[in-house]
Design a protein around this motif. Structure first.
Motif, PDB file in Angstrom:
ATOM      1  N   LEU A  15      10.751  -3.587   5.281  1.00 33.55           N
ATOM      2  CA  LEU A  15      11.821  -2.638   5.610  1.00 33.55           C
ATOM      3  C   LEU A  15      11.369  -1.197   5.374  1.00 33.55           C
ATOM      4  CD1 LEU A  15      14.937  -4.546   4.222  1.00 33.55           C
ATOM      5  CD2 LEU A  15      14.345  -4.145   6.630  1.00 33.55           C
ATOM      6  N   PHE A  16      10.740  -0.949   4.231  1.00 35.32           N
ATOM      7  CA  PHE A  16      10.226   0.391   3.963  1.00 35.32           C
ATOM      8  C   PHE A  16       9.176   0.789   5.002  1.00 35.32           C
ATOM      9  CE2 PHE A  16      11.730   0.037  -0.566  1.00 35.32           C
ATOM     10  CZ  PHE A  16      12.459   1.220  -0.585  1.00 35.32           C
ATOM     11  N   ALA A  21       7.749   4.195   9.340  1.00 36.14           N
ATOM     12  CA  ALA A  21       6.989   4.321  10.591  1.00 36.14           C
ATOM     13  C   ALA A  21       7.859   4.915  11.702  1.00 36.14           C
ATOM     14  CB  ALA A  21       6.442   2.956  11.013  1.00 36.14           C
ATOM     15  N   ILE A  22       9.062   4.400  11.846  1.00 26.69           N
ATOM     16  CA  ILE A  22       9.967   4.915  12.878  1.00 26.69           C
ATOM     17  C   ILE A  22      10.331   6.371  12.581  1.00 26.69           C
ATOM     18  CG2 ILE A  22      12.307   4.700  13.830  1.00 26.69           C
ATOM     19  CD1 ILE A  22      11.890   1.588  13.440  1.00 26.69           C
ATOM     20  N   ALA A  23      10.625   6.669  11.326  1.00 30.28           N
ATOM     21  CA  ALA A  23      10.991   8.044  10.961  1.00 30.28           C
ATOM     22  C   ALA A  23       9.846   9.022  11.220  1.00 30.28           C
ATOM     23  CB  ALA A  23      11.422   8.105   9.491  1.00 30.28           C
ATOM     24  N   VAL A  24       8.612   8.605  10.926  1.00 32.45           N
ATOM     25  CA  VAL A  24       7.455   9.481  11.162  1.00 32.45           C
ATOM     26  C   VAL A  24       7.274   9.744  12.655  1.00 32.45           C
ATOM     27  CG1 VAL A  24       4.919   9.552  11.073  1.00 32.45           C
ATOM     28  CG2 VAL A  24       6.231   8.969   9.022  1.00 32.45           C
ATOM     29  N   GLY A  53      12.004  14.950   7.319  1.00 29.30           N
ATOM     30  CA  GLY A  53      10.841  14.989   6.427  1.00 29.30           C
ATOM     31  C   GLY A  53      11.218  14.687   4.987  1.00 29.30           C
ATOM     32  N   ILE A  54      12.324  15.258   4.542  1.00 28.79           N
ATOM     33  CA  ILE A  54      12.802  14.974   3.180  1.00 28.79           C
ATOM     34  C   ILE A  54      13.187  13.502   3.051  1.00 28.79           C
ATOM     35  CG2 ILE A  54      14.621  15.475   1.490  1.00 28.79           C
ATOM     36  CD1 ILE A  54      12.469  17.683   1.681  1.00 28.79           C
ATOM     37  N   LEU A  55      13.833  12.949   4.077  1.00 31.80           N
ATOM     38  CA  LEU A  55      14.174  11.523   4.052  1.00 31.80           C
ATOM     39  C   LEU A  55      12.910  10.668   3.989  1.00 31.80           C
ATOM     40  CD1 LEU A  55      16.290   9.287   4.139  1.00 31.80           C
ATOM     41  CD2 LEU A  55      16.223   9.447   6.649  1.00 31.80           C
ATOM     42  N   ILE A  56      11.879  11.043   4.726  1.00 33.33           N
ATOM     43  CA  ILE A  56      10.605  10.318   4.676  1.00 33.33           C
ATOM     44  C   ILE A  56      10.022  10.375   3.267  1.00 33.33           C
ATOM     45  CG2 ILE A  56       8.193  10.381   5.463  1.00 33.33           C
ATOM     46  CD1 ILE A  56       9.357  11.257   8.252  1.00 33.33           C
ATOM     47  N   LEU A  57      10.106  11.526   2.622  1.00 38.90           N
ATOM     48  CA  LEU A  57       9.632  11.660   1.240  1.00 38.90           C
ATOM     49  C   LEU A  57      10.377  10.688   0.322  1.00 38.90           C
ATOM     50  CD1 LEU A  57       8.029  13.083  -1.030  1.00 38.90           C
ATOM     51  CD2 LEU A  57       9.836  14.817  -1.064  1.00 38.90           C
ATOM     52  N   VAL A  58      11.698  10.639   0.440  1.00 37.68           N
ATOM     53  CA  VAL A  58      12.505   9.752  -0.405  1.00 37.68           C
ATOM     54  C   VAL A  58      12.168   8.290  -0.129  1.00 37.68           C
ATOM     55  CG1 VAL A  58      14.875   8.971  -0.869  1.00 37.68           C
ATOM     56  CG2 VAL A  58      14.370  11.422  -0.720  1.00 37.68           C
ATOM     57  N   LEU A  59      12.055   7.930   1.153  1.00 31.38           N
ATOM     58  CA  LEU A  59      11.690   6.549   1.503  1.00 31.38           C
ATOM     59  C   LEU A  59      10.304   6.189   0.973  1.00 31.38           C
ATOM     60  CD1 LEU A  59      12.990   6.341   5.188  1.00 31.38           C
ATOM     61  CD2 LEU A  59      13.874   5.063   3.214  1.00 31.38           C
TER      62      LEU A  59
END
Length: 184
Positions: A15-16, A21-24, A53-59
Motif C-alpha cells: 500500500l505504501f 509511486a502514484i503520488a510521485v 510533496g509534503i504528503l509524499i514526505l509523510v507517506l
C-alpha cells in the motif's frame, strides 16, 4: 506463513509503495503542467505540487516506520551480485530523494518567504531559516535536478522489475502485488 508469502512484501508495504509511486508520478505531471502555465495559474498549480510533496514526505516516513517494524522479503536467489547491489543502492537513493526532495522544496519555499498550503486544509509554516532568495532559488534548481534524476531511477526500477518478471521469471513485480506467481 507459506513460502510464497515470505517472498512477497506485506500488504502494508504494498500500500505504501503504490500510494507513493502514484503520488510521485502525479506530482511530476503537476510540476510539468506548472512549468507550462502562466501566472497566476502557475502558482496555483505549484501549490498542489508542494502540498502533494509534503504528503509524499509523510507517506515515506510512514513507509520507513513500516519497513523497520515488518520483515522485508529476501531478494531472489538468482540475482547476480551486481544486480543485488544495484537494487539496494537504487532503493536507498529512492528514500533519500523521497525525503530530500520535499524537504528541499520546503526549505527553498521558506527561504523565499512562502508558506505551503496543504490542499486548502491548513498552512504549513516556513522552516525557521532566514530569507535568502538567491540560495532558495539555487535549492529550487537542485530540487528540479533531483526530480529529473529520480525519474531516470524510476525508469531503471521499472525496467528491472519487468526484466525479473518476464525474463528471469523470479517473481519480480509480483513481489509487490497481492496477486501473481512468486516462485518458491
Amino acid at each position: 506463513m507459506n513460502q510464497t508469502a515470505a517472498r512477497r512484501y506485506s500488504t502494508g508495504a504494498m500500500l505504501f509503495h503504490w500510494a507513493i509511486a502514484i503520488a510521485v508520478i502525479v506530482n511530476w505531471r503537476i510540476a510539468e503542467a506548472a512549468e507550462q502555465a502562466e501566472m497566476p495559474a502557475k502558482a496555483e498549480i505549484f501549490a498542489n505540487h508542494k502540498a502533494l510533496g509534503i504528503l509524499i514526505l509523510v507517506l515515506t516516513l510512514g513507509r520507513l516506520a513500516w519497513r523497520w517494524t515488518h520483515p522485508v522479503p529476501p531478494l531472489p536467489n538468482d540475482l547476480a551480485k551486481w544486480e543485488a547491489v544495484l537494487a539496494r543502492t537504487v532503493h536507498i537513493i529512492f528514500y533519500v530523494l523521497l525525503i530530500g526532495l520535499p524537504l528541499g522544496g520546503w526549505l527553498a519555499n521558506s527561504m523565499t518567504g512562502r508558506d505551503i498550503d496543504f490542499f486548502g486544509l491548513f498552512t504549513i509554516p516556513p522552516l525557521p531559516v532566514g530569507a535568502n532568495k538567491d540560495l532558495g532559488g539555487s535549492i529550487f534548481d537542485m530540487h528540479a535536478l533531483g526530480g529529473t534524476i529520480f525519474l531516470y531511477l524510476i525508469g531503471l526500477h521499472v525496467l528491472g522489475a519487468l526484466k525479473h518478471t518476464f525474463f528471469d521469471k523470479n517473481g519480480g513485480i509480483f513481489r509487490m502485488l497481492p496477486f501473481g506467481k512468486v516462485p518458491e
